[in-house]
Design a protein around this motif. Sequence first.
Motif, PDB file in Angstrom:
ATOM      1  N   VAL A  10       0.852  -1.194   0.000  1.00 38.00           N
ATOM      2  CA  VAL A  10       0.000   0.000   0.000  1.00 38.00           C
ATOM      3  C   VAL A  10       0.885   1.240   0.000  1.00 38.00           C
ATOM      4  O   VAL A  10       1.827   1.344   0.790  1.00 38.00           O
ATOM      5  CB  VAL A  10      -0.958   0.002   1.209  1.00 38.00           C
ATOM      6  N   ARG A  45      -2.879   4.630  -2.533  1.00 38.35           N
ATOM      7  CA  ARG A  45      -3.711   5.493  -1.696  1.00 38.35           C
ATOM      8  C   ARG A  45      -3.048   6.867  -1.594  1.00 38.35           C
ATOM      9  O   ARG A  45      -2.810   7.402  -0.519  1.00 38.35           O
ATOM     10  CB  ARG A  45      -3.924   4.859  -0.314  1.00 38.35           C
ATOM     11  N   PHE A  47      -3.374  10.808  -2.335  1.00 39.76           N
ATOM     12  CA  PHE A  47      -4.466  11.776  -2.418  1.00 39.76           C
ATOM     13  C   PHE A  47      -3.874  13.149  -2.671  1.00 39.76           C
ATOM     14  O   PHE A  47      -3.320  13.766  -1.753  1.00 39.76           O
ATOM     15  CB  PHE A  47      -5.269  11.772  -1.112  1.00 39.76           C
ATOM     16  N   TRP A  54      -5.232  15.804   7.158  1.00 41.27           N
ATOM     17  CA  TRP A  54      -6.423  15.390   6.418  1.00 41.27           C
ATOM     18  C   TRP A  54      -6.392  13.887   6.110  1.00 41.27           C
ATOM     19  O   TRP A  54      -7.424  13.275   5.855  1.00 41.27           O
ATOM     20  CB  TRP A  54      -6.532  16.188   5.105  1.00 41.27           C
ATOM     21  N   VAL A  58      -8.983   9.625   6.690  1.00 44.21           N
ATOM     22  CA  VAL A  58      -9.136   8.847   5.452  1.00 44.21           C
ATOM     23  C   VAL A  58      -8.415   7.507   5.584  1.00 44.21           C
ATOM     24  O   VAL A  58      -8.951   6.451   5.219  1.00 44.21           O
ATOM     25  CB  VAL A  58      -8.592   9.650   4.246  1.00 44.21           C
ATOM     26  N   GLN A  61     -10.182   4.824   7.317  1.00 46.33           N
ATOM     27  CA  GLN A  61     -11.180   4.109   6.510  1.00 46.33           C
ATOM     28  C   GLN A  61     -10.553   3.117   5.539  1.00 46.33           C
ATOM     29  O   GLN A  61     -11.214   2.190   5.077  1.00 46.33           O
ATOM     30  CB  GLN A  61     -12.027   5.117   5.716  1.00 46.33           C
ATOM     31  N   CYS A  62      -9.278   3.348   5.215  1.00 42.59           N
ATOM     32  CA  CYS A  62      -8.590   2.471   4.261  1.00 42.59           C
ATOM     33  C   CYS A  62      -8.104   1.175   4.902  1.00 42.59           C
ATOM     34  O   CYS A  62      -7.666   0.258   4.194  1.00 42.59           O
ATOM     35  CB  CYS A  62      -7.397   3.190   3.631  1.00 42.59           C
ATOM     36  N   LEU A  63      -8.137   1.117   6.216  1.00 39.96           N
ATOM     37  CA  LEU A  63      -7.626  -0.053   6.931  1.00 39.96           C
ATOM     38  C   LEU A  63      -8.768  -0.856   7.552  1.00 39.96           C
ATOM     39  O   LEU A  63      -9.751  -0.289   8.026  1.00 39.96           O
ATOM     40  CB  LEU A  63      -6.682   0.392   8.058  1.00 39.96           C
ATOM     41  N   ALA A  64      -8.588  -2.175   7.567  1.00 42.55           N
ATOM     42  CA  ALA A  64      -9.575  -3.036   8.214  1.00 42.55           C
ATOM     43  C   ALA A  64      -9.408  -2.957   9.736  1.00 42.55           C
ATOM     44  O   ALA A  64      -8.292  -2.966  10.248  1.00 42.55           O
ATOM     45  CB  ALA A  64      -9.400  -4.484   7.746  1.00 42.55           C
ATOM     46  N   GLN A  69     -10.579  -8.092  10.214  1.00 45.46           N
ATOM     47  CA  GLN A  69      -9.285  -8.485   9.667  1.00 45.46           C
ATOM     48  C   GLN A  69      -9.199  -9.932   9.196  1.00 45.46           C
ATOM     49  O   GLN A  69      -8.352 -10.258   8.373  1.00 45.46           O
ATOM     50  CB  GLN A  69      -8.175  -8.197  10.683  1.00 45.46           C
ATOM     51  N   ALA A  72      -9.629  -9.893   5.576  1.00 44.73           N
ATOM     52  CA  ALA A  72      -9.072  -8.753   4.844  1.00 44.73           C
ATOM     53  C   ALA A  72      -7.719  -9.093   4.212  1.00 44.73           C
ATOM     54  O   ALA A  72      -7.042 -10.039   4.603  1.00 44.73           O
ATOM     55  CB  ALA A  72      -8.927  -7.555   5.777  1.00 44.73           C
ATOM     56  N   GLN A  73      -7.372  -8.272   3.236  1.00 37.66           N
ATOM     57  CA  GLN A  73      -6.098  -8.449   2.544  1.00 37.66           C
ATOM     58  C   GLN A  73      -4.961  -7.919   3.415  1.00 37.66           C
ATOM     59  O   GLN A  73      -5.029  -6.809   3.936  1.00 37.66           O
ATOM     60  CB  GLN A  73      -6.149  -7.656   1.237  1.00 37.66           C
TER      61      GLN A  73
END
Lengths: 261, 261
Positions: A10, A45, A47, A54, A58, A61-64, A69, A72-73
């Motif tokens: 990521v 990811r 932005f 900021w 965000v 929300q991108c993480l489990a 989990q 999740a990947q």
Amino acid sequence: MTAPVQDAIVLLGDSLTQGGWEAHGFAQRLACESAYVRKFDVINRGFSGYNTEWTIPVFEQCLARRNEQSSAQKIRLLTIWYGANDATLPGFRQHIPLEKFGANLTRLVNMVRDPSSEWFSSETKLFLITPPPFNVHQWVAGTNSAGVPHERDRDFKVTAEYAQKVREVGASEKIPVVDVWRALWNIAGQTERGLTKYLSDGLHLTGEGYSVGTKQLSNILRDLLTRNPFVFKVVYEELIGAIKEYTPELYYENLQEVFVK
Amino acid sequence: MTAPVQDAIVLLGDSLTQGGWEAHGFAQRLACESAYVRKFDVINRGFSGYNTEWTIPVFEQCLARRNEQSSAQKIRLLTIWYGANDATLPGFRQHIPLEKFGANLTRLVNMVRDPSSEWFSSETKLFLITPPPFNVHQWVAGTNSAGVPHERDRDFKVTAEYAQKVREVGASEKIPVVDVWRALWNIAGQTERGLTKYLSDGLHLTGEGYSVGTKQLSNILRDLLTRNPFVFKVVYEELIGAIKEYTPELYYENLQEVFVK
């Protein structure tokens, strides 16, 4: 719906990361045949316009979360690349004070590193990346896509301080730092004039377009990167070198393809 | 671990898909700033050397089952691109008989389209892609990376039949077909000589290297694609055109960024 058959790399950051999918960008190079294809998925990811402040809500929300989990990947490798926007001077919208920037970086790190975090992941290796040097002379001589002269909203020395803060967070948190600032500065012969030469297009993406809309920014970035993928070449080479050195188990040559035949 | 904040475009196929992350490849172009960055993630499930038969048990693992779907990433767009290996002639290892190829394609489609499938997804739009024309003359004149002359294991007309089968499956299943075979054939002036001209490097990736190891294949593909991204340009343009025509709600200009500021 996808099943998490491949673990992930990521890439978290601002426009410098968002642009990583351009041809020869560092996301593309990580994903392709000569690196992680059929080994890890690469998830961008980035932005554009964002600073660390900021990003925090965000990234949450991108993480489990813990209770999500099991299905999740896994993120095996996470790059965190900020500073270019945080280093905007006081009074400008994106400005984050230096100490707060360091605290925010540490917070982003601890979201996945702190065992008490609801996003904790014991299997994620982190890399911090320093922002590239900012060329203020070039910046103030230019205009945005609307033809409006750039404000003097960033400064070479200030961005250098934010790069140094990234190094300090890396040292205190024991996380490898991919030092793009230093790599580019050295390649440029440690002069601003040299920087101008090497980053005549690519450096703009450190700051250009922050006062224009996202769509315009995209066009600018694409154009710049097409003409000058130099920055990304440095980032990729530095990052792959760091992976090989600090987390050799994640170096692509040491990984098997997930599905073989 | 990742949370499914962005929906996905999944690219399923053989080496033609696997190579899509090269610079200017169709995966890279879908992912980048001018298309789906911050809108959809692009996930490459290309497996070089694979035919449809070998893909089925692998694709089953790539998809979330019904009981895993609540937390899984949505696939909004799925491309299925086979034929280049299935069309290997009878007696060769990758050969799949034409009717079986059609049945396998239909099975792959119904894994996500049939409401009774445990991998059913009502929100996934599908596109089939035809294999590119195979240039047998060029193929048999060449050697693999070990210097061994290629076997005559494929044939122009046979691959054309597999491309036609893709069209038939598309028609019977009411799925848009991105007709790479026809696009390239037309561009080549509908002659094999013309094909040679346009695909002097790129066509090799239809078949080359299937008798060499994956690592060697990767090197070959990278080299070819760097020199000739032509095939991918056609694929991308055809695919984006099909998305715009058949599923305009998924055309990137009609999507919002997931996180805006």
